[in-house]
Write a protein that holds these residues in place. Sequence first.
Motif, PDB file in Angstrom:
ATOM      1  N   GLN A  79      11.692  57.103  13.582  1.00 42.21           N
ATOM      2  CA  GLN A  79      12.332  58.268  14.203  1.00 42.21           C
ATOM      3  C   GLN A  79      12.379  59.492  13.273  1.00 42.21           C
ATOM      4  N   HIS A  83      10.310  62.871  14.050  1.00 42.95           N
ATOM      5  CA  HIS A  83      10.989  64.161  14.175  1.00 42.95           C
ATOM      6  C   HIS A  83      10.316  65.197  13.269  1.00 42.95           C
ATOM      7  N   ARG A  84       9.980  64.813  12.032  1.00 42.16           N
ATOM      8  CA  ARG A  84       9.314  65.726  11.097  1.00 42.16           C
ATOM      9  C   ARG A  84       7.959  66.175  11.644  1.00 42.16           C
ATOM     10  N   ASN A  86       6.894  66.045  14.830  1.00 46.83           N
ATOM     11  CA  ASN A  86       7.102  66.849  16.047  1.00 46.83           C
ATOM     12  C   ASN A  86       7.464  68.287  15.704  1.00 46.83           C
TER      13      ASN A  86
END
Length: 145
Positions: A79, A83-84, A86
Amino acid sequence: MTDETRKMAGKIDAIIRSNAWFDFSVDSYHHSNLTVVGSTDFSYYHQLEVTFHNVFFAACYFRDWKSDTTAPVFIIPAQVEAHRINFQLQIEAGYDLFVFKVENSETDVVIAAETISYNTDTVLYYYRDDLQPGMRLADFVVKPS
């Protein structure tokens, strides 16, 4: 990301890692679907097709790449890492990230898509009359005259 997608990614990785080595290539991109094929011998066939449906982003090699099957090859990033990625690549919500780890490269193949599917037919690159169940000819193979 759904549990079904995670399970499918795990099955794809298990198929890849059941071989002593595995090579990949982009086979096609058509109507937002990207198909990556995998093989232990691209001279004669491929035995894995992974199709990414409604692709938003892809950073990949269009020529062959190799992966080390002694470690995970086809992964869904954790996750924090997702997130990084994305944020860095400005990937919109609703797309899942998938990564092929590339051997001897600092750059992995990264694909953001809505869904994935896979096929394990052996797709032959030469003509053969006596196809067994689970075998088919590649689209470019023509019957000799």
